[in-house]
Design an enzyme around this catalytic site. Sequence first.
Site, short mmCIF file in Angstrom:
data_model
loop_
_atom_site.label_atom_id
_atom_site.label_comp_id
_atom_site.label_asym_id
_atom_site.label_seq_id
_atom_site.Cartn_x
_atom_site.Cartn_y
_atom_site.Cartn_z
N SER A 178 -21.71 60.58 7.83
CA SER A 178 -23.08 60.11 8.03
C SER A 178 -23.23 58.68 7.53
O SER A 178 -22.85 58.36 6.40
CB SER A 178 -24.08 61.00 7.29
OG SER A 178 -25.39 60.48 7.40
N SER A 179 -23.84 57.84 8.37
CA SER A 179 -24.17 56.48 7.94
C SER A 179 -25.22 56.48 6.84
O SER A 179 -25.36 55.49 6.10
CB SER A 179 -24.69 55.67 9.13
OG SER A 179 -25.92 56.18 9.60
N ARG A 191 -25.52 70.84 4.82
CA ARG A 191 -25.37 69.46 5.25
C ARG A 191 -24.77 68.61 4.13
O ARG A 191 -25.09 68.78 2.95
CB ARG A 191 -26.71 68.87 5.69
CG ARG A 191 -27.28 69.57 6.92
CD ARG A 191 -28.49 68.85 7.47
NE ARG A 191 -28.14 67.56 8.05
CZ ARG A 191 -29.04 66.73 8.57
NH1 ARG A 191 -30.33 67.04 8.54
NH2 ARG A 191 -28.65 65.57 9.09
N LYS A 245 -40.87 67.99 13.53
CA LYS A 245 -40.07 67.22 12.56
C LYS A 245 -40.29 65.72 12.75
O LYS A 245 -40.36 64.98 11.77
CB LYS A 245 -38.60 67.58 12.75
CG LYS A 245 -37.62 66.82 11.87
CD LYS A 245 -36.20 67.27 12.18
CE LYS A 245 -35.17 66.43 11.45
NZ LYS A 245 -35.13 66.69 10.01
N ARG A 269 -37.44 54.68 5.64
CA ARG A 269 -36.85 53.55 4.93
C ARG A 269 -37.95 52.68 4.32
O ARG A 269 -37.82 52.22 3.18
CB ARG A 269 -35.97 52.73 5.89
CG ARG A 269 -34.61 53.35 6.15
CD ARG A 269 -33.92 52.67 7.33
NE ARG A 269 -32.54 53.13 7.50
CZ ARG A 269 -32.20 54.29 8.05
NH1 ARG A 269 -33.14 55.11 8.48
NH2 ARG A 269 -30.93 54.63 8.16
N GLU A 281 -27.61 60.57 18.00
CA GLU A 281 -28.88 61.30 18.05
C GLU A 281 -29.41 61.44 19.48
O GLU A 281 -30.26 62.29 19.76
CB GLU A 281 -29.92 60.62 17.17
CG GLU A 281 -30.34 59.25 17.65
CD GLU A 281 -30.98 58.42 16.56
OE1 GLU A 281 -32.13 58.02 16.74
OE2 GLU A 281 -30.32 58.17 15.53
N GLY A 305 -32.64 64.92 6.37
CA GLY A 305 -31.46 64.30 5.76
C GLY A 305 -31.81 63.03 5.01
O GLY A 305 -31.19 62.72 3.98
N LYS A 343 -39.28 57.62 12.81
CA LYS A 343 -39.00 58.31 11.54
C LYS A 343 -38.04 57.47 10.69
O LYS A 343 -38.24 57.33 9.47
CB LYS A 343 -38.38 59.68 11.80
CG LYS A 343 -38.02 60.44 10.53
CD LYS A 343 -37.05 61.58 10.79
CE LYS A 343 -35.67 61.06 11.08
NZ LYS A 343 -34.64 62.13 11.17
N SER A 344 -37.00 56.94 11.32
CA SER A 344 -36.00 56.17 10.56
C SER A 344 -36.63 54.97 9.88
O SER A 344 -36.35 54.69 8.70
CB SER A 344 -34.88 55.71 11.50
OG SER A 344 -34.19 56.81 12.04
#
Length: 432
Positions: free
Chosen positions: A174-175, A129, A419, A35, A322, A101, A30-31
């Site tokens: 959060s990064s 959040r 998700k 991106r 995570e 997020g 997902k990350s």
Amino acid sequence: MTTPAAHADLWPAPTTTGPLDATVTLPGSKSLTNRALVLAALADGPSVVRRALRSRDTLLMARALTALGATVDTATEDWTVSPLGGALPSGRAEVDCGLAGTVMRFVPPAAGLVRGAVAFDGDPHMRKRPVGEILTALRTLGVAVDDTDGALPFTVHGTGAVAGGTVVIDASASSQFVSALLLAGARFETGIEVRHEGEPIPSLPHIEMTIAMLRDRGVAVDDGEPDRWAVAPGQVEARDETIEPDLSNAAPFLALAAVSGGSVVVRDWPTSTTQAGDALRDLLARMGCTVERVPTGLRVTGPADGWRGLQGLEVDLHDVGELAPAVAALCALAGSPSRLTGIAHIRGHETDRLAALAAELGGLGADVVEHPDGLSLRPAALSGGVFHTYADHRMAHAGVIIGAAVPGVLVEDVATTGKTFPDFAGFWSGLF
């Protein structure tokens, strides 16, 4: 922490009766997918995101970028993306962030680059959040934003250009605050310089992932000074990208090897990666598993007597928070004490994960103590019962790991795993 749902939609987690041997192919990261989608939408031409993850979060990102004027063809596993135009056709767009997020944080800086008003909202919990640091940074850069208390819902009023410049933020929550500004920074007229002031930033590997992907697209990034990142102005080169498997999603499957005393191979585990999930190799080895690379990927073999042979951990998970729910579940089963630290920031994830883990593991009999920045666990006899998930996919992962060792665990709302992993429950059950 979100209040647990009523006892409905309870899924009986399957329990192992002996060593399991399996080979699994995981969906894409997902990350990396989200991106890649943002960078493709900001690029100087069309590109393809190959083996994209198809999940709620990534489809929300595709729809958000489409609302801003890009086109994202999600008909196959290779998603073709054409970049943003100049103005919104109707002068206004709406973005549904759901529980993502990355959508809530990565898309607003891009929204400043189109002409029109972009309204953001999401699921009820998303209004809790944090996103205020990004909105404040955008105002510093000259972008008009309407919001209440730095949270959803908010509206970004884009003018088609962002001046750029220097912003100082506190990214200790959060990064993603840093990544969001870096992803769009090359398209700002003077680029962007982001400085962090505050407690240490969690999940630094995710910022490293962002920087690597920017450099792959010809963007100059200066990260030579701690807590400072500078992106030079310029084009984002269109680039086709093949998405790696989601290594954080590997956690429950590799945990299954540990719990059952069997062996699980995750196909196509990268030899080099910026994903935080790669830390599973070290964490599971420290707990007593055998971890080895094989021609097809990564193999983890659990202790001969399964979860009864697991060793506890004392570990700082600050950079890989995570993974905390899955690791905590294994530690609850381990035969020696554990202390997980450095993860106060996961209180601001899909739910307050520290409070949720303490409540749900404790509810099944675990000897668990919640601390401001982590959890401590001691050996205890666990029993079945309801494991609430708080609409949090990582909590569901923790529940099924416990259920693999303990009969009678009922995971509430296991579908929340969609998700990041469509039909997780069916795939998981099939391994048994």
